[in-house]
Motif scaffolding. Sequence first.
Motif, PDB file in Angstrom:
ATOM      1  N   UNK A  18       2.526   1.699   9.733  1.00  0.00           N
ATOM      2  CA  UNK A  18       2.718   2.949  10.447  1.00  0.00           C
ATOM      3  C   UNK A  18       1.396   3.350  11.089  1.00  0.00           C
ATOM      4  N   UNK A  19       1.380   3.408  12.423  1.00  0.00           N
ATOM      5  CA  UNK A  19       0.174   3.754  13.178  1.00  0.00           C
ATOM      6  C   UNK A  19       0.106   5.230  13.533  1.00  0.00           C
ATOM      7  N   UNK A  20       1.050   6.012  13.059  1.00  0.00           N
ATOM      8  CA  UNK A  20       1.087   7.419  13.418  1.00  0.00           C
ATOM      9  C   UNK A  20       1.849   7.668  14.705  1.00  0.00           C
ATOM     10  N   UNK A  21       1.822   6.717  15.621  1.00  0.00           N
ATOM     11  CA  UNK A  21       2.587   6.809  16.870  1.00  0.00           C
ATOM     12  C   UNK A  21       3.833   5.934  16.803  1.00  0.00           C
ATOM     13  N   UNK A  22       4.031   5.280  15.669  1.00  0.00           N
ATOM     14  CA  UNK A  22       5.184   4.405  15.467  1.00  0.00           C
ATOM     15  C   UNK A  22       4.882   3.352  14.424  1.00  0.00           C
ATOM     16  N   UNK A  23       5.948   2.674  14.009  1.00  0.00           N
ATOM     17  CA  UNK A  23       5.834   1.599  13.025  1.00  0.00           C
ATOM     18  C   UNK A  23       5.922   0.269  13.761  1.00  0.00           C
ATOM     19  N   UNK A  24       5.039  -0.662  13.394  1.00  0.00           N
ATOM     20  CA  UNK A  24       5.014  -1.982  14.009  1.00  0.00           C
ATOM     21  C   UNK A  24       5.102  -3.050  12.927  1.00  0.00           C
ATOM     22  N   UNK A  25       5.882  -4.095  13.198  1.00  0.00           N
ATOM     23  CA  UNK A  25       6.018  -5.218  12.277  1.00  0.00           C
ATOM     24  C   UNK A  25       5.020  -6.300  12.677  1.00  0.00           C
ATOM     25  N   UNK A  26       4.285  -6.797  11.692  1.00  0.00           N
ATOM     26  CA  UNK A  26       3.328  -7.883  11.901  1.00  0.00           C
ATOM     27  C   UNK A  26       3.742  -9.071  11.050  1.00  0.00           C
ATOM     28  N   UNK A  27       3.785 -10.235  11.651  1.00  0.00           N
ATOM     29  CA  UNK A  27       4.095 -11.477  10.939  1.00  0.00           C
ATOM     30  C   UNK A  27       2.853 -12.345  10.853  1.00  0.00           C
ATOM     31  N   UNK A  28       2.891 -13.299   9.943  1.00  0.00           N
ATOM     32  CA  UNK A  28       1.834 -14.296   9.764  1.00  0.00           C
ATOM     33  C   UNK A  28       0.481 -13.620   9.519  1.00  0.00           C
ATOM     34  N   UNK A  29       0.460 -12.692   8.553  1.00  0.00           N
ATOM     35  CA  UNK A  29      -0.756 -11.946   8.240  1.00  0.00           C
ATOM     36  C   UNK A  29      -1.390 -12.432   6.944  1.00  0.00           C
ATOM     37  N   UNK A  30      -2.695 -12.215   6.829  1.00  0.00           N
ATOM     38  CA  UNK A  30      -3.445 -12.505   5.608  1.00  0.00           C
ATOM     39  C   UNK A  30      -3.415 -11.252   4.741  1.00  0.00           C
ATOM     40  N   UNK A  31      -3.001 -11.383   3.484  1.00  0.00           N
ATOM     41  CA  UNK A  31      -3.087 -10.293   2.525  1.00  0.00           C
ATOM     42  C   UNK A  31      -4.181 -10.632   1.533  1.00  0.00           C
ATOM     43  N   UNK A  32      -5.065  -9.672   1.285  1.00  0.00           N
ATOM     44  CA  UNK A  32      -6.099  -9.845   0.267  1.00  0.00           C
ATOM     45  C   UNK A  32      -5.961  -8.727  -0.755  1.00  0.00           C
ATOM     46  N   UNK A  33      -6.669  -8.877  -1.843  1.00  0.00           N
ATOM     47  CA  UNK A  33      -6.781  -7.770  -2.784  1.00  0.00           C
ATOM     48  C   UNK A  33      -7.399  -6.595  -2.026  1.00  0.00           C
ATOM     49  N   UNK A  34      -7.276  -5.397  -2.562  1.00  0.00           N
ATOM     50  CA  UNK A  34      -7.813  -4.213  -1.889  1.00  0.00           C
ATOM     51  C   UNK A  34      -9.323  -4.351  -1.728  1.00  0.00           C
ATOM     52  N   UNK A  35      -9.792  -4.268  -0.475  1.00  0.00           N
ATOM     53  CA  UNK A  35     -11.223  -4.409  -0.217  1.00  0.00           C
ATOM     54  C   UNK A  35     -11.686  -3.542   0.944  1.00  0.00           C
ATOM     55  N   UNK A  36     -10.902  -2.494   1.271  1.00  0.00           N
ATOM     56  CA  UNK A  36     -11.255  -1.663   2.415  1.00  0.00           C
ATOM     57  C   UNK A  36     -10.711  -0.252   2.237  1.00  0.00           C
ATOM     58  N   UNK A  37     -11.153   0.637   3.116  1.00  0.00           N
ATOM     59  CA  UNK A  37     -10.662   2.009   3.179  1.00  0.00           C
ATOM     60  C   UNK A  37     -10.647   2.422   4.647  1.00  0.00           C
ATOM     61  N   UNK A  38     -10.095   3.598   4.942  1.00  0.00           N
ATOM     62  CA  UNK A  38     -10.053   4.084   6.313  1.00  0.00           C
ATOM     63  C   UNK A  38     -11.425   4.019   6.957  1.00  0.00           C
ATOM     64  N   UNK A  39     -11.485   3.512   8.174  1.00  0.00           N
ATOM     65  CA  UNK A  39     -12.760   3.364   8.874  1.00  0.00           C
ATOM     66  C   UNK A  39     -13.310   1.953   8.824  1.00  0.00           C
ATOM     67  N   UNK A  40     -12.705   1.086   7.992  1.00  0.00           N
ATOM     68  CA  UNK A  40     -13.134  -0.316   7.922  1.00  0.00           C
ATOM     69  C   UNK A  40     -12.389  -1.205   8.917  1.00  0.00           C
ATOM     70  N   UNK A  41     -11.416  -0.664   9.618  1.00  0.00           N
ATOM     71  CA  UNK A  41     -10.662  -1.456  10.593  1.00  0.00           C
ATOM     72  C   UNK A  41     -11.608  -2.119  11.580  1.00  0.00           C
ATOM     73  N   UNK A  42     -11.284  -3.360  11.931  1.00  0.00           N
ATOM     74  CA  UNK A  42     -12.103  -4.125  12.855  1.00  0.00           C
ATOM     75  C   UNK A  42     -13.150  -4.980  12.170  1.00  0.00           C
ATOM     76  N   UNK A  43     -13.234  -4.888  10.840  1.00  0.00           N
ATOM     77  CA  UNK A  43     -14.192  -5.722  10.100  1.00  0.00           C
ATOM     78  C   UNK A  43     -13.762  -7.179  10.147  1.00  0.00           C
ATOM     79  N   UNK A  44     -14.733  -8.052  10.254  1.00  0.00           N
ATOM     80  CA  UNK A  44     -14.473  -9.481  10.251  1.00  0.00           C
ATOM     81  C   UNK A  44     -14.341  -9.955   8.817  1.00  0.00           C
ATOM     82  N   UNK A  45     -13.254 -10.647   8.502  1.00  0.00           N
ATOM     83  CA  UNK A  45     -13.062 -11.233   7.182  1.00  0.00           C
ATOM     84  C   UNK A  45     -13.670 -12.631   7.200  1.00  0.00           C
ATOM     85  N   UNK A  46     -14.502 -12.930   6.198  1.00  0.00           N
ATOM     86  CA  UNK A  46     -15.183 -14.227   6.140  1.00  0.00           C
ATOM     87  C   UNK A  46     -14.959 -14.888   4.790  1.00  0.00           C
TER      88      UNK A  46
END
Length: 192
Positions: free
Chosen positions: A124-152
Amino acid sequence: SPEAVGDYLILSNNHVLAKSNGARAGDLILQPGPFDGGVYPSDAIAKLERFEPITFGFPNGFNLVDAAVARPLYSRGVTASIIGVAMPNGIGQALTGMLVIKVGRTTQVTVGRVLATNATVAVNFGVGVAVFRHQILTTAMAAGGDSGSLLMDASLNAVGLLFAGSAAVTIHNHIANVEAALGVRPLTATRF
């Protein structure tokens, strides 16, 4: 007039740089962002170059990436290192069970483990819900404001782009899908 900066671009998410499809190419990007006290237009550091549009609503389709790039206005102050620490060493692929690391605005350096590499999620992006396929799920390692971080991975190879999460998991796009969608390749210490 701005000095030439070549073809180096700033990589982040559509929802960060392009306001979840609400922006247009050429819009100014602020650093710090408005939430952190950035002032328009004096804190402008780049212009939105392009983004992969997000498809909202189910069953309207699905998404592979939440990604956008911006072109820096000036080369000064633009560095390829992540928070001034290190550049990615190369490009890799996330594998289930792999140890991963990211450096983000809010939670700084965090380590996690890959739980899945082919997940389907609704965000949910606040302006609508979007479905994403073929995504990487990790254990919790972020909070609001971390979007755009490169996963290595543990060898500091870029494997994903962080874009969403919850208290239980963090969700990342595969870096190969980001590269394909935007026609870009993350700058790495090892050039191929």
